[in-house]
Design a protein around this motif. Structure first.
Motif, PDB file in Angstrom:
ATOM      1  N   UNK A   1       0.837  -1.190   0.000  1.00  0.00           N
ATOM      2  CA  UNK A   1       0.000   0.000   0.000  1.00  0.00           C
ATOM      3  C   UNK A   1       0.875   1.244   0.000  1.00  0.00           C
ATOM      4  N   UNK A   2       0.251   2.342  -0.365  1.00  0.00           N
ATOM      5  CA  UNK A   2       0.888   3.648  -0.298  1.00  0.00           C
ATOM      6  C   UNK A   2       0.007   4.560   0.537  1.00  0.00           C
ATOM      7  N   UNK A   3       0.640   5.417   1.325  1.00  0.00           N
ATOM      8  CA  UNK A   3      -0.108   6.401   2.113  1.00  0.00           C
ATOM      9  C   UNK A   3       0.269   7.815   1.674  1.00  0.00           C
ATOM     10  N   UNK A   4       1.022   7.903   0.568  1.00  0.00           N
ATOM     11  CA  UNK A   4       1.488   9.207   0.086  1.00  0.00           C
ATOM     12  C   UNK A   4       1.214   9.408  -1.401  1.00  0.00           C
ATOM     13  N   UNK A   5       0.098   8.879  -1.860  1.00  0.00           N
ATOM     14  CA  UNK A   5      -0.291   9.096  -3.251  1.00  0.00           C
ATOM     15  C   UNK A   5       0.471   8.250  -4.256  1.00  0.00           C
ATOM     16  N   UNK A   6       1.098   7.177  -3.819  1.00  0.00           N
ATOM     17  CA  UNK A   6       1.804   6.280  -4.731  1.00  0.00           C
ATOM     18  C   UNK A   6       3.294   6.559  -4.861  1.00  0.00           C
ATOM     19  N   UNK A   7       3.840   7.434  -4.026  1.00  0.00           N
ATOM     20  CA  UNK A   7       5.278   7.733  -4.093  1.00  0.00           C
ATOM     21  C   UNK A   7       6.114   6.628  -3.464  1.00  0.00           C
ATOM     22  N   UNK A   8       5.650   6.070  -2.342  1.00  0.00           N
ATOM     23  CA  UNK A   8       6.376   4.983  -1.680  1.00  0.00           C
ATOM     24  C   UNK A   8       5.395   3.867  -1.332  1.00  0.00           C
ATOM     25  N   UNK A   9       5.932   2.649  -1.216  1.00  0.00           N
ATOM     26  CA  UNK A   9       5.106   1.450  -1.049  1.00  0.00           C
ATOM     27  C   UNK A   9       5.673   0.548   0.040  1.00  0.00           C
TER      28      UNK A   9
END
Length: 154
Positions: free
Chosen positions: A97-105
């Motif tokens: 999952x990402x919690x920053x709009x897809x920048x980190x996973x």
């Protein structure tokens, strides 16, 4: 009422799931409702959303299929969550999952969330913005499957 209808329409057309390697994707979303049965018990049913309200439980289904003539390998399926939906997990638990709009996973338990005031805390399900599955196996031509995740309308 119009606001709820427009929201339901937005849920019916969730953010486009993405994949590569001739892998075709389609997405559906359902509302999980309790329905009274004639014998007095209740059953859980999945319905297409026409109206949704805060607290409604949603089931998102992403179907994938290799539409190419050759095997597809090393691909991922990424699906953004609508902003009005809180993530409730997946059917298989293999997602990142990402919690920053897809920048980190990463797995949810390994992520941190940075609030607008700079405070850092462990990431929560309600912070999830995107869900991704990575396939490190080969998907033969013509084969496919489905991925399922759940959410709750905020």
């Amino acid at each position: 009422m119009v606001k709820r209808f427009l929201f339901a329409l937005a849920l019916a057309l969730p953010g486009v799931a993405m994949a590569a390697n001739n892998v075709s994707l389609s997405s559906d979303v359902y509302v999980e409702r309790k329905v009274a049965k004639p014998n007095g018990t209740t059953a859980l049913v999945l319905e297409e959303p026409t109206t949704v309200t805060a607290g409604d439980k949603l089931v998102f289904v992403v179907k994938y299929k290799n539409v190419g003539n050759a095997p597809a390998s090393d691909f991922s399926v990424t699906n953004p969550l609508p902003k009005a939906v809180a993530f409730n997990g997946t059917a298989d638990g293999t997602e990142l999952v990402s919690v920053d709009g897809g920048k980190s996973w990463g797995p949810l338990g390994a992520l941190t969330y940075v609030s607008s005031n700079g405070n850092v805390r462990p990431a929560l399900m309600t912070d999830v913005t995107h869900v991704k599955w990575t396939f490190n196996r080969t998907l033969s031509a013509g084969s496919g499957g489905k991925l399922v995740f759940r959410g709750t309308v905020k």
